[in-house]
Scaffold this motif. Structure first.
Motif, PDB file in Angstrom:
ATOM      1  N   ALA A   1      16.216  39.966  59.212  1.00 26.80           N
ATOM      2  CA  ALA A   1      17.577  39.658  59.634  1.00 26.80           C
ATOM      3  C   ALA A   1      17.563  38.793  60.886  1.00 26.80           C
ATOM      4  O   ALA A   1      18.286  37.797  60.997  1.00 26.80           O
ATOM      5  CB  ALA A   1      18.359  40.936  59.888  1.00 26.80           C
ATOM      6  N   ILE A   2      16.723  39.164  61.843  1.00 26.94           N
ATOM      7  CA  ILE A   2      16.668  38.429  63.102  1.00 26.94           C
ATOM      8  C   ILE A   2      15.944  37.090  62.920  1.00 26.94           C
ATOM      9  O   ILE A   2      16.290  36.097  63.540  1.00 26.94           O
ATOM     10  CB  ILE A   2      15.937  39.271  64.185  1.00 26.94           C
ATOM     11  N   HIS A   3      14.952  37.096  62.046  1.00 27.35           N
ATOM     12  CA  HIS A   3      14.109  35.906  61.904  1.00 27.35           C
ATOM     13  C   HIS A   3      14.794  34.806  61.093  1.00 27.35           C
ATOM     14  O   HIS A   3      14.741  33.637  61.442  1.00 27.35           O
ATOM     15  CB  HIS A   3      12.800  36.301  61.227  1.00 27.35           C
TER      16      HIS A   3
ATOM     17  N   TYR B   1      18.147  34.496  59.916  1.00 28.98           N
ATOM     18  CA  TYR B   1      19.566  34.152  59.975  1.00 28.98           C
ATOM     19  C   TYR B   1      19.996  33.827  61.392  1.00 28.98           C
ATOM     20  O   TYR B   1      19.387  34.282  62.362  1.00 28.98           O
ATOM     21  CB  TYR B   1      20.411  35.316  59.426  1.00 28.98           C
ATOM     22  N   ASP B   2      21.081  33.068  61.457  1.00 32.43           N
ATOM     23  CA  ASP B   2      21.684  32.741  62.739  1.00 32.43           C
ATOM     24  C   ASP B   2      23.041  33.400  62.797  1.00 32.43           C
ATOM     25  O   ASP B   2      23.902  33.102  61.978  1.00 32.43           O
ATOM     26  CB  ASP B   2      21.877  31.219  62.844  1.00 32.43           C
ATOM     27  N   PHE B   3      23.231  34.293  63.719  1.00 29.91           N
ATOM     28  CA  PHE B   3      24.562  34.883  63.835  1.00 29.91           C
ATOM     29  C   PHE B   3      24.829  35.196  65.295  1.00 29.91           C
ATOM     30  O   PHE B   3      23.927  35.165  66.133  1.00 29.91           O
ATOM     31  CB  PHE B   3      24.702  36.131  62.943  1.00 29.91           C
ATOM     32  N   LYS B   4      26.064  35.507  65.570  1.00 30.74           N
ATOM     33  CA  LYS B   4      26.515  35.617  66.943  1.00 30.74           C
ATOM     34  C   LYS B   4      25.705  36.634  67.750  1.00 30.74           C
ATOM     35  O   LYS B   4      25.283  36.378  68.860  1.00 30.74           O
ATOM     36  CB  LYS B   4      27.983  36.011  66.949  1.00 30.74           C
ATOM     37  N   LEU B   5      25.515  37.826  67.167  1.00 31.45           N
ATOM     38  CA  LEU B   5      24.887  38.905  67.930  1.00 31.45           C
ATOM     39  C   LEU B   5      23.366  38.907  67.844  1.00 31.45           C
ATOM     40  O   LEU B   5      22.717  39.836  68.305  1.00 31.45           O
ATOM     41  CB  LEU B   5      25.414  40.260  67.435  1.00 31.45           C
ATOM     42  N   LYS B   6      22.807  37.867  67.227  1.00 28.52           N
ATOM     43  CA  LYS B   6      21.361  37.853  67.004  1.00 28.52           C
ATOM     44  C   LYS B   6      20.564  38.051  68.304  1.00 28.52           C
ATOM     45  O   LYS B   6      19.715  38.927  68.395  1.00 28.52           O
ATOM     46  CB  LYS B   6      20.994  36.533  66.351  1.00 28.52           C
TER      47      LYS B   6
END
Lengths: 307, 287
Positions: free
Chosen positions: B105-107, B109-114
């Motif tokens: 998920a962290i690796h 994707y790009d999202f606000k709370l990353k």
């Protein structure tokens, strides 16, 4: 560059980042975060079993009184002292041995054979069940046990030595076991750091006529400083959690006159036996703050190696 | 030039001498690591009477008799082993699967709370489970989960250390182009994770599965607070053996009980040591 590619193509998929995080977040919040808040909440109440577990006192709101009475109690400082002493007694020989072995393993001029075998052997004790390992030591070092019989037969001792009833006997065994269990791990970590040092530096030093001792103290050690700090802090955090070995070795009593009683053993006693939840909470919060402060250092180390 | 270097080196010890010292120390240290387990093995094969006579170097023939003695004894160690095994296997599976998922998920994707999530997980990585144990136990009491394996297995899903290892491994071993290719081929995100990401992560998963298994198998603090009677795991049984009047027991059986808790891990280690030692080096974080 990487950033751009992601923005361009993946953007519509990014909600999956949140979806894949759900299991972690849900489990972390229910089994770690809420219990943590509950522990903190408990520390503000007077709540224990009196009359040998027959009468429950509290929970009554007392504010920070648990903390002040805990800090006033000399036992806390004694157990903290024990924990630190046991940690240092194990850590000093551990770091010295690890530096020595790491330097040998990573020294190309020595060309040691069988390093994989040695690494495998020294790492082994780290995987052993600490409680069973401690029980083994209890049996082996008992008055009628095999170690005493060997020492007496070799005339090193004139009579069997009662390790478990000697303050320094127990402390020595705890420290020795911690040394055995962790020096292999530390050696492998330090070795990885030593391998990362530019070999040109060694060659230059050799050309200038430095001995291997000089190279070790003037080049290896200074360059290894960040990793040494990391190893020390993580080991200290681990040391503060010391429980299994002294708990089993001393049969939950903390050794002669509680001289090997550690902080987590006290916590275990508060939660499990005396059910003094107020004190257990206060002690947990203090340990949380201390380990939290220490792990900030580790955090900075980890984020630095990221870049 | 060369002779000059050789001359200067004579101030320190020669390579030959240093090699002898290194080997001597290594052999002593290896002896210190193995000696205890050797004695444990020898003594597990000896009878009580023989053990009372003192130390011996060679094994005897009582192993089977001691073993049947333990089986007929008061401690349910077979049951304890199955309990330990069940908890450890489930923890290892859940921990590696979901830690890989979290890392992915962290690796990928790009999202606000990353950034916030990544920082948060790294921050809480070193916090010991003991400091939350009080609230944990109270919560289990409220939820009627005391004396159950669930609170020992499910929390393995959120394992920051394993997460960190997986994340590190992905940086160098999981090309995002592959994930995008799967997307173009019409694979759903969840399917991509299961059929493409997981197989690629196999080496990291096996290393972490071993570590999670071993630390769960060895875990004593938390199980001792929540498990009772039939649910007891091996470390709890060992602690009970310690509290019992074990000096009056058949010592051969005491040794067999200890050996039974220690040797499975040693056996696994003998086969997998290569991965494990490399795993420690690569991970760098294993408090």
């Amino acid at each position: 560059m990487k950033q751009k590619v992601k923005r361009g193509k993946v953007v519509s998929f990014n909600k999956w980042g949140y979806i894949f995080l759900i299991p972690f977040v849900v489990v972390y919040v229910t089994f770690q975060l809420i219990p943590l808040f509950r522990t903190i909440y408990n520390s503000l109440f007077e709540n224990y079993m009196a009359n040998g577990g027959l009468v429950q006192v509290g929970p009554n709101w007392v504010g920070l009184k648990n903390y002040s009475s805990m800090f006033k109690n000399p036992d806390l400082w004694k157990y903290l002292g024990n924990t630190m002493l046991l940690w240092i007694m194990g850590f000093v020989p551990q770091i010295a041995m690890s530096l020595l072995l790491g330097a040998w393993f990573s020294d190309p001029s020595l060309r040691l054979k069988g390093t994989r075998f040695f690494k495998t052997v020294i790492y082994l004790p780290n995987l052993i069940m600490a409680s069973a390992f401690s029980m083994l030591f209890v049996v082996l070092f008992a008055v009628g046990g095999p170690i005493n019989s060997v020492l007496v037969n070799l005339k090193i001792l004139s009579a069997p030595f009662d390790f478990m009833n000697s303050i320094w006997g127990v402390r020595g065994l705890v420290a020795g076991m911690n040394f055995l269990m962790w020096f292999g791990n530390t050696t492998i970590l330090l070795m990885a750091g030593m391998m990362g040092i530019d070999t040109n530096l060694y060659e230059a030093a050799e050309v200038d006529g430095a001995t291997s001792t000089q190279i070790f103290f003037r080049i290896t050690l200074p360059l290894l400083r960040p990793i040494l700090i990391y190893v020390m802090i993580t080991s200290l955090i681990g040391g503060l959690q010391m429980f299994d070995v002294p708990q089993i070795l001393t049969n939950k009593k903390g050794g002669p006159l509680e001289t090997s009683m550690t902080l987590i053993m006290l916590l275990n006693r508060h939660i499990g036996i005396s059910k003094n939840y107020g004190m257990a909470g206060a002690l947990s919060v203090i340990l949380f703050i201390v380990t939290g402060a220490l792990s900030l250092v580790v955090f900075r180390f980890n984020t630095k190696t990221e870049k | 030039m060369r002779s000059e270097v050789a001359q200067k080196n004579e101030k320190g010890l020669g390579v030959g001498t240093r090699r002898v010292i290194a080997y001597t120390v290594l052999i002593i240290v290896s002896f210190l690591c193995l000696f205890w387990f050797y004695v444990l093995f020898i003594n597990a094969t000896r009878s009580n009477g023989d053990l009372n006579k003192g130390f011996r170097i060679l094994p005897s023939t009582y192993l089977l008799k001691n073993w049947t003695g333990v089986l007929n004894g008061t401690q349910p160690i077979i049951r304890g082993m199955f309990n330990s095994l069940f908890v450890a296997v489930c923890s290892a599976v859940l921990c590696t699967y979901f830690s890989t998922m979290t890392a992915y998920a962290i690796h990928a994707y790009d999202f606000k709370l990353k950034k916030f999530m990544f920082t948060f997980i790294l921050m809480v990585m070193m916090i010991p489970t003991q400091v939350t144990a009080l609230g944990f136990v109270q919560q289990l009491r409220d939820w009627k989960l005391m004396n159950s394996f669930i609170p020992l297995i499910v929390p393995a899903i959120a394992a920051p250390v394993t997460f960190f290892y997986m994340k590190q491994y992905m940086e160098s071993n999981l090309p995002l182009a592959l994930v995008e290719a799967a997307r173009i081929d019409g694979s759903g995100e969840f399917r991509t994770f299961n059929t493409i990401v997981l197989p690629l992560m196999k080496p990291a998963i096996s290393v972490q599965a071993i570590f999670t298994f071993v630390s769960s198998w060895n875990n004593y603090f938390t199980p001792a607070l929540i498990l009772k009677e039939k649910k007891r795991t091996l470390p709890i049984l060992i602690a009970e053996l310690r509290s019992a009047d074990w000096l009056k027991f058949d010592m051969g059986q005491v040794y067999v009980t200890i050996a039974f808790s220690i040797f499975p891990v040693i056996l696994v280690y003998l086969f997998l040591s290569k991965f494990i030692v490399e795993g420690v080096t690569a991970g760098g974080v294993k408090g």
